[in-house]
Design an enzyme around this catalytic site. Sequence first.
Site, PDB file in Angstrom:
ATOM      1  N   ARG A  63       8.706  65.266  73.734  1.00 46.63           N
ATOM      2  CA  ARG A  63       7.494  65.097  74.535  1.00 46.63           C
ATOM      3  C   ARG A  63       7.849  64.700  75.968  1.00 46.63           C
ATOM      4  O   ARG A  63       8.771  63.922  76.196  1.00 46.63           O
ATOM      5  CB  ARG A  63       6.584  64.041  73.918  1.00 46.63           C
ATOM      6  CG  ARG A  63       6.010  64.447  72.572  1.00 46.63           C
ATOM      7  CD  ARG A  63       5.147  63.347  71.982  1.00 46.63           C
ATOM      8  NE  ARG A  63       5.933  62.159  71.657  1.00 46.63           N
ATOM      9  CZ  ARG A  63       5.418  61.068  71.110  1.00 46.63           C
ATOM     10  NH1 ARG A  63       4.129  60.997  70.847  1.00 46.63           N
ATOM     11  NH2 ARG A  63       6.191  60.044  70.827  1.00 46.63           N
ATOM     12  N   ASP A  65       6.369  63.253  79.859  1.00 51.96           N
ATOM     13  CA  ASP A  65       5.340  62.385  80.423  1.00 51.96           C
ATOM     14  C   ASP A  65       4.430  63.136  81.381  1.00 51.96           C
ATOM     15  O   ASP A  65       4.681  64.290  81.746  1.00 51.96           O
ATOM     16  CB  ASP A  65       5.989  61.220  81.183  1.00 51.96           C
ATOM     17  CG  ASP A  65       6.804  60.310  80.278  1.00 51.96           C
ATOM     18  OD1 ASP A  65       6.503  60.261  79.074  1.00 51.96           O
ATOM     19  OD2 ASP A  65       7.722  59.658  80.788  1.00 51.96           O
ATOM     20  N   ARG A 210      13.544  58.218  84.130  1.00 48.86           N
ATOM     21  CA  ARG A 210      12.924  57.820  85.398  1.00 48.86           C
ATOM     22  C   ARG A 210      13.337  56.404  85.803  1.00 48.86           C
ATOM     23  O   ARG A 210      13.490  56.103  86.983  1.00 48.86           O
ATOM     24  CB  ARG A 210      11.403  57.949  85.290  1.00 48.86           C
ATOM     25  CG  ARG A 210      10.935  59.397  85.166  1.00 48.86           C
ATOM     26  CD  ARG A 210       9.471  59.487  84.780  1.00 48.86           C
ATOM     27  NE  ARG A 210       8.617  58.832  85.745  1.00 48.86           N
ATOM     28  CZ  ARG A 210       7.308  58.643  85.566  1.00 48.86           C
ATOM     29  NH1 ARG A 210       6.738  59.061  84.443  1.00 48.86           N
ATOM     30  NH2 ARG A 210       6.590  58.042  86.491  1.00 48.86           N
TER      31      ARG A 210
END
Length: 311
Positions: A63, A65, A210
Site C-alpha cells: 500500500r 500513502d 519519508r
Amino acid sequence: MPLFEFLDEKHPLTGRLAMAVEYDGTGYCGWQRLKHAPSVQETLETALGRVAGAPLRVLCSGRTDSGVHATRQIVHFDAPVPRSEKAWVFGANANLPRDVAVRWVKPVPDEFHARFLALARRYRYLILNQPSRPVLERANATWCREPLDAPRMHAAAQALVGEHDFSSFRAAGCQSKSPTRHVHFIEVNRYGPLIAIDIQANAFLHHMIRNIAGALVSVGRGDRGEGYLAELLAMRDRARGDVTAPGCGLHFVDSVYDERFDLPREPLGPSLLAFLGEWTGERPLPDTPMVRYRRGEAGARHPAAVANGVD
C-alpha cells in the site's frame, strides 16, 4: 519484456491474473480503498469491473500513502469472466482516468499472492536540489533549495542496511505488529540537480521511507553529522526523529517475486531515472529465512518459527 509488443486478443484469460499498475498519486488518498476519499484501489476496481461486467477485488503488493506514486505496483485478482490480454489492458485503460494506467496483465498460478509472496519492495525518493522551485516536476519530486551533499547522505544511510528495529522511522499511527524490517540496500546518488534515494527492503513501515528521507536531507544540508541515521536507529523513538518528507517525491518502483512466476521485466521508473537503464529484478536478494520460505525452498521454515526456535 520488450518495450513494445502486441497484446493477444484471441485467447481469453481466466483464473488468477497478475497486473502491473502505474499511477500518479497526487489526487488520491493512497492505494487503499476508503469511504471518505478517492483511492487508487477503488479507481482500478471500478475500471476492471466495467471490463468484466461484474464486481471484482484486487490485492496489491504494497500500500502507498496519500500523494505517493507508483510505476510498478503489482496486483492480483481472480477473473470473474474470461477476457483476452488486450481486453483487460486496453479495456481497463479506457475506463481509467489519466493518472492511472495498467501496464500489463499475465496469468499466474492460484498460489500467487501479490502481497504475501513478494520477496522485496523497492522505492525511489526524488529530490530536485536547485535554487528555483520546479515547475514541470513539482508533482513528482521534492524541492530543496539548499545545497545537498549526496555522498555524505549515502554514507549516513548505510547504517540502515540489514535487519533492524525501525521504530524511529515509523509513523505514530503505524499498524504493523513489528517494527523490524530488513533493508537490502540504500543508495543516494546525484544526477545533475536530481538526487535519488534508492531503497529496497523486505517490507516497509508506515512513513518509513519519508522519515528516512527527511533525516537524510538534514545530513545533506550539514545540519547533522554522518552518524545521525545510526543515532536515530539506536534511539528506537519516533518522537526524537526528524521531519517526514513530502509524499510527492516518493515512487514505488518494483516488487520482486520468485522467478517461477515469470512476471514481465521492464525498466524501473520513474521516467526521470529511465536513462539509468536498470530493469526490474536485477539486484540479488539476501539469503534470509523469509526469502527462502517464500521461494518455497525445501526445508525452509516460516521466519516466525525461526525467530522463536520452533517448528
